[in-house]
Design a protein around this motif. Structure first.
Motif, PDB file in Angstrom:
ATOM      1  N   PRO A  15      41.721  38.062  33.497  1.00 47.63           N
ATOM      2  CA  PRO A  15      40.981  38.416  34.761  1.00 47.63           C
ATOM      3  C   PRO A  15      42.111  38.788  36.140  1.00 47.63           C
ATOM      4  CG  PRO A  15      40.083  36.445  34.760  1.00 47.63           C
ATOM      5  CD  PRO A  15      40.811  37.008  33.400  1.00 47.63           C
ATOM      6  N   ASP A  16      42.163  40.244  37.229  1.00 43.56           N
ATOM      7  CA  ASP A  16      42.276  40.219  38.319  1.00 43.56           C
ATOM      8  C   ASP A  16      41.802  39.568  39.298  1.00 43.56           C
ATOM      9  OD1 ASP A  16      44.031  40.884  40.628  1.00 43.56           O
ATOM     10  OD2 ASP A  16      45.427  42.015  39.325  1.00 43.56           O
ATOM     11  N   ARG A  19      41.687  42.428  42.262  1.00 42.10           N
ATOM     12  CA  ARG A  19      41.741  43.299  41.897  1.00 42.10           C
ATOM     13  C   ARG A  19      40.090  43.573  41.445  1.00 42.10           C
ATOM     14  NH1 ARG A  19      46.550  47.538  40.465  1.00 42.10           N
ATOM     15  NH2 ARG A  19      48.207  46.354  42.109  1.00 42.10           N
ATOM     16  N   GLY A  20      40.167  42.793  40.903  1.00 37.54           N
ATOM     17  CA  GLY A  20      38.777  42.741  40.074  1.00 37.54           C
ATOM     18  C   GLY A  20      38.833  43.812  39.120  1.00 37.54           C
ATOM     19  N   ASP A  21      39.725  43.542  38.019  1.00 35.82           N
ATOM     20  CA  ASP A  21      39.882  44.155  36.745  1.00 35.82           C
ATOM     21  C   ASP A  21      40.459  43.190  36.011  1.00 35.82           C
ATOM     22  OD1 ASP A  21      42.072  44.345  37.546  1.00 35.82           O
ATOM     23  OD2 ASP A  21      42.443  46.707  37.200  1.00 35.82           O
ATOM     24  N   VAL A  22      40.981  43.557  34.364  1.00 38.40           N
ATOM     25  CA  VAL A  22      41.648  42.861  33.506  1.00 38.40           C
ATOM     26  C   VAL A  22      43.031  42.982  33.882  1.00 38.40           C
ATOM     27  CG1 VAL A  22      42.212  42.229  31.757  1.00 38.40           C
ATOM     28  CG2 VAL A  22      39.651  42.289  32.006  1.00 38.40           C
ATOM     29  N   PRO A  24      46.678  44.381  33.276  1.00 37.87           N
ATOM     30  CA  PRO A  24      46.468  45.707  31.821  1.00 37.87           C
ATOM     31  C   PRO A  24      47.707  45.191  31.140  1.00 37.87           C
ATOM     32  CG  PRO A  24      47.878  46.333  34.024  1.00 37.87           C
ATOM     33  CD  PRO A  24      46.986  44.856  34.612  1.00 37.87           C
ATOM     34  N   ARG A  28      51.516  43.909  35.437  1.00 38.10           N
ATOM     35  CA  ARG A  28      51.676  44.251  37.141  1.00 38.10           C
ATOM     36  C   ARG A  28      52.117  43.283  38.443  1.00 38.10           C
ATOM     37  NH1 ARG A  28      45.198  44.247  38.264  1.00 38.10           N
ATOM     38  NH2 ARG A  28      46.322  46.134  36.873  1.00 38.10           N
TER      39      ARG A  28
END
Length: 65
Positions: A15-16, A19-22, A24, A28
């Motif tokens: 999890p990031d 950014r509230g996502d996973v 990639p 990044r």
């Protein structure tokens, strides 16, 4: 703030929190924070040198002279 480029190791979903996502698969640029340093220490991510990311293969254009 200092930054670094990281990518998840194969088979991991990381999890990031910023950014509230996973993260990639390609990775990044992330802040060099305690969160990401801990992920590095735990073996969830690896740091990728900037020059390695910028050395993408160039497509061969046939007939382009």
């Amino acid at each position: 703030m200092k930054t670094m480029r990281v990518r998840p190791v194969s088979g991991r979903m990381v999890p990031d929190p910023d950014r509230g996502d996973v993260l990639p698969e390609g990775g990044r640029v992330v802040p060099k924070s305690q969160w990401w340093m801990r992920r590095l220490g735990d073996g969830d991510v690896v740091e990728v040198p900037e020059r390695a990311m910028s050395q993408a293969p160039v497509a061969n254009k046939k007939g382009a002279d």
